[in-house]
Design an enzyme around this catalytic site. Structure first.
Site, mmCIF file in Angstrom:
data_model
loop_
_atom_site.group_PDB
_atom_site.id
_atom_site.type_symbol
_atom_site.label_atom_id
_atom_site.label_comp_id
_atom_site.label_asym_id
_atom_site.label_seq_id
_atom_site.Cartn_x
_atom_site.Cartn_y
_atom_site.Cartn_z
ATOM 1 N N CYS A 116 52.148 38.061 -4.845
ATOM 2 C CA CYS A 116 52.550 36.704 -5.198
ATOM 3 C C CYS A 116 52.076 36.274 -6.577
ATOM 4 O O CYS A 116 52.659 35.378 -7.185
ATOM 5 C CB CYS A 116 52.038 35.715 -4.156
ATOM 6 S SG CYS A 116 52.591 36.097 -2.476
ATOM 7 N N HIS A 257 52.438 28.783 -6.922
ATOM 8 C CA HIS A 257 53.142 29.700 -6.033
ATOM 9 C C HIS A 257 53.450 28.985 -4.730
ATOM 10 O O HIS A 257 52.601 28.271 -4.181
ATOM 11 C CB HIS A 257 52.273 30.939 -5.782
ATOM 12 C CG HIS A 257 52.711 31.746 -4.597
ATOM 13 N ND1 HIS A 257 54.010 32.176 -4.452
ATOM 14 C CD2 HIS A 257 52.030 32.184 -3.511
ATOM 15 C CE1 HIS A 257 54.119 32.850 -3.318
ATOM 16 N NE2 HIS A 257 52.932 32.869 -2.735
ATOM 17 N N ASN A 287 58.415 31.329 1.132
ATOM 18 C CA ASN A 287 57.518 32.088 0.247
ATOM 19 C C ASN A 287 58.292 33.278 -0.314
ATOM 20 O O ASN A 287 58.608 34.218 0.409
ATOM 21 C CB ASN A 287 56.297 32.560 1.040
ATOM 22 C CG ASN A 287 55.295 33.321 0.194
ATOM 23 O OD1 ASN A 287 55.597 33.795 -0.896
ATOM 24 N ND2 ASN A 287 54.080 33.472 0.706
#
Length: 330
Positions: A116, A257, A287
């Site tokens: 990520c 993020h 996500n």
């Protein structure tokens, strides 16, 4: 790194698949509810790639949009750095397929794997190579097809993940007011197994056992990751503000993020900023790992939320456990 790096974001682009999965998709077969998913993650829907789409095809779509925004062609690009944890195959680098798909010259093209936090790692790598004078125009891409490595029977991870790609064209800035003001990266390898995909590499090659035990899917200890992320985000914010001398009010937009809305809210409260100064799209895309920051950045630019001269702060925590933060004056 806290000295100004004269790099300009010349263009941005994004791509999300057409297939939309609402929370109802999971309610139909998992022991969960819309209220449970929304209250714990903030996610209402996510996009999943079609069977014909891959990380590289989505990356090409996002990169094409970024090139058009920058007014450049594939032949103008000197370097491609692709952040992904879900490449098309173990090797070669997925960036090689992107280079071919775009029709670029025989330029350097390689992958960065920091999950990520990968896009921020890729930005630091590419900006350093441009600042060294070896290259003029770089494509930095974050792209993931997480739906292919998410266990559909694991309600703690299946509900979280989406597929997407985002891209930025970097060039050397002539305007002294533009550039990267601060960047920091890190990794705590002692926590590597808090988020990992156990099988398919040299540690556990594919076998009937790894398939039977579902080891080719992502495994995550979510509660521990959540606690780490909240603390680390606060540290990154404080470090960025101290290093740049900026106050939170000086930031036009914070782009975290998109991992969990509660983590994002903790970062917002740390900065003391109103919600309109925080980029949030987790409710629509879930996500998307390395793609989440560049997709949110592109949305903000195209919606008119960002202008030349604005200060932005980008933050991410990922598997490894990795992290990154960057302050940019656009």
């Amino acid at each position: 790194m806290s000295r100004r790096i004269p790099i300009r974001f010349a263009g941005t682009g994004a791509y999300v698949p057409e297939r939309v999965l609402t929370n109802q998709h999971f309610i139909d077969y998992l022991e969960t509810s819309d209220e449970w998913i929304v209250s714990r993650t903030g996610i209402r829907e996510r996009r999943w790639a079609s069977k014909d789409e891959t990380t590289s095809t989505m990356a090409v779509r996002a990169a094409t949009n970024a090139l058009a925004d920058a007014g450049l062609s594939a032949e103008d690009i000197d370097l491609i750095v692709l952040a992904t944890a879900t490449g098309d195959c173990p090797f070669p680098a997925t960036a090689a397929f992107v280079q071919s798909g775009l029709g670029c010259r025989s330029i350097p093209a390689f992958d960065v794997s920091a999950a990520c936090a990968g896009f921020l790692h890729a930005l630091v790598v590419a900006s350093g190579m441009l600042a060294a004078g070896a290259y003029r125009n770089a494509l930095v891409i974050g792209a993931e097809t997480l739906s292919r490595v998410t266990d559909p029977e694991d309600r703690t991870t299946a509900i979280l993940m989406g597929d997407a790609a985002g891209a930025v064209v970097l060039t050397n800035a002539l305007n002294p007011e533009q550039g990267i003001l601060h960047a920091t990266l890190g990794c705590d390898g002692s926590k590597a197994k808090l988020i990992w995909l156990p099988a398919g590499g040299s540690l556990l090659p594919a076998s009937p056992m790894t398939v039977a035990e579902r080891l080719h899917f992502m495994h995550m200890r979510g509660r521990e990751v959540f606690k780490f992320a909240v603390v680390k985000m606060a540290e990154l914010i404080d470090e960025a503000m101290t290093a740049t001398g900026l106050k939170p009010d000086d930031l036009k937009l914070v782009i975290p993020h998109q991992s969990n809305l509660r983590i994002i809210e903790a970062a917002r409260e740390r900065l003391g900023l109103p919600r309109e100064k925080i980029a949030i799209n987790i409710d629509r895309f879930g996500n998307t790992s390395a793609a989440s920051v560049p997709v949110a950045l592109d949305e903000a630019r195209r919606n008119g939320r960002l202008q030349t001269g604005d200060h932005i702060l980008m933050l991410a925590i990922g598997a490894g456990l990795t992290w990154g933060a960057m302050v940019v004056q656009l």
